[in-house]
Design a protein around this motif. Structure first.
Motif, mmCIF file in Angstrom:
data_model
loop_
_atom_site.group_PDB
_atom_site.id
_atom_site.type_symbol
_atom_site.label_atom_id
_atom_site.label_comp_id
_atom_site.label_asym_id
_atom_site.label_seq_id
_atom_site.Cartn_x
_atom_site.Cartn_y
_atom_site.Cartn_z
ATOM 1 N N ILE A 137 0.825 -1.217 0.000
ATOM 2 C CA ILE A 137 0.000 0.000 0.000
ATOM 3 C C ILE A 137 0.858 1.267 0.000
ATOM 4 C CG2 ILE A 137 -1.978 -1.106 1.090
ATOM 5 C CD1 ILE A 137 -1.142 0.407 3.671
ATOM 6 N N GLY A 138 2.158 1.101 0.161
ATOM 7 C CA GLY A 138 3.066 2.247 0.113
ATOM 8 C C GLY A 138 4.501 1.767 0.118
ATOM 9 N N THR A 139 5.404 2.572 -0.430
ATOM 10 C CA THR A 139 6.826 2.214 -0.456
ATOM 11 C C THR A 139 7.653 3.376 0.053
ATOM 12 O OG1 THR A 139 7.110 2.983 -2.731
ATOM 13 C CG2 THR A 139 6.566 0.657 -2.435
ATOM 14 N N ARG A 140 8.831 3.033 0.535
ATOM 15 C CA ARG A 140 9.770 4.038 1.036
ATOM 16 C C ARG A 140 11.169 3.488 0.821
ATOM 17 N NH1 ARG A 140 12.408 4.469 5.906
ATOM 18 N NH2 ARG A 140 11.204 2.775 6.809
ATOM 19 N N VAL A 141 12.059 4.319 0.319
ATOM 20 C CA VAL A 141 13.451 3.937 0.160
ATOM 21 C C VAL A 141 14.243 4.607 1.258
ATOM 22 C CG1 VAL A 141 15.480 4.074 -1.326
ATOM 23 C CG2 VAL A 141 13.233 3.697 -2.333
ATOM 24 N N ASP A 142 14.935 3.810 2.054
ATOM 25 C CA ASP A 142 15.760 4.336 3.137
ATOM 26 C C ASP A 142 17.178 4.492 2.609
ATOM 27 O OD1 ASP A 142 17.073 4.988 5.441
ATOM 28 O OD2 ASP A 142 16.257 3.331 6.639
#
Length: 147
Positions: A137-142
């Motif tokens: 439902i969502g993505t994030r690149v750290d």
């Protein structure tokens, strides 16, 4: 690709391809995703000598297989940790967090030796090493995690 002058010679192309595979496979970029494998080298341009170092920079155009999950994608993952806030899982190189707010209402957190989420009738249990199918439902690149 930057190459040291000691690698110059009849096998220059092979050295460049080997260095490309070593340096690029297994890395991640927020734009392209995780580079799983390089499948082909399309073009290696003319090298440009770097002043002061002797290294030569070659422009390389290549094709590769990438893994870049996107919103709405369905993935199969393996649970790595369960707590009252939800659970963590891994799908290949991707770490996923599923909040307890997104776990079905008929599942309840059970603490103990092996923390888990269990349905009221006990037919389904999510615990460490469980395989789950989930929807992104969502993505994030750290950026701090990228090599």
């Amino acid at each position: 690709m930057q190459l040291h002058p000691r690698h110059f010679g009849p096998n220059l192309r092979d050295k460049l391809v080997a260095k490309l595979m070593k340096d690029v496979e297994g890395t991640c970029s927020g734009r392209h995703g995780f580079v799983v494998a390089i499948t082909g080298v399309d073009n290696i341009g003319k090298g440009l000598i770097r002043d002061g170092t002797g290294f030569v920079t070659f422009p390389v155009k290549y094709q590769c297989v990438v893994f870049r999950p996107f919103k709405g994608e369905i993935l199969e993952a393996v649970v790595t940790m369960v707590n009252k806030m939800g659970f963590f899982a891994e799908a290949g190189p991707v770490q996923i967090f599923v909040s307890n707010h997104l776990i079905p209402d008929d599942m309840e957190f059970q603490s103990g030796d092996i923390p888990n989420y269990t349905t009221s009738d006990g037919s389904v249990k999510i615990q460490k090493e469980s395989e789950v199918r989930l929807k992104i439902i969502g993505t994030r690149v750290d950026a701090t995690e990228i090599d």
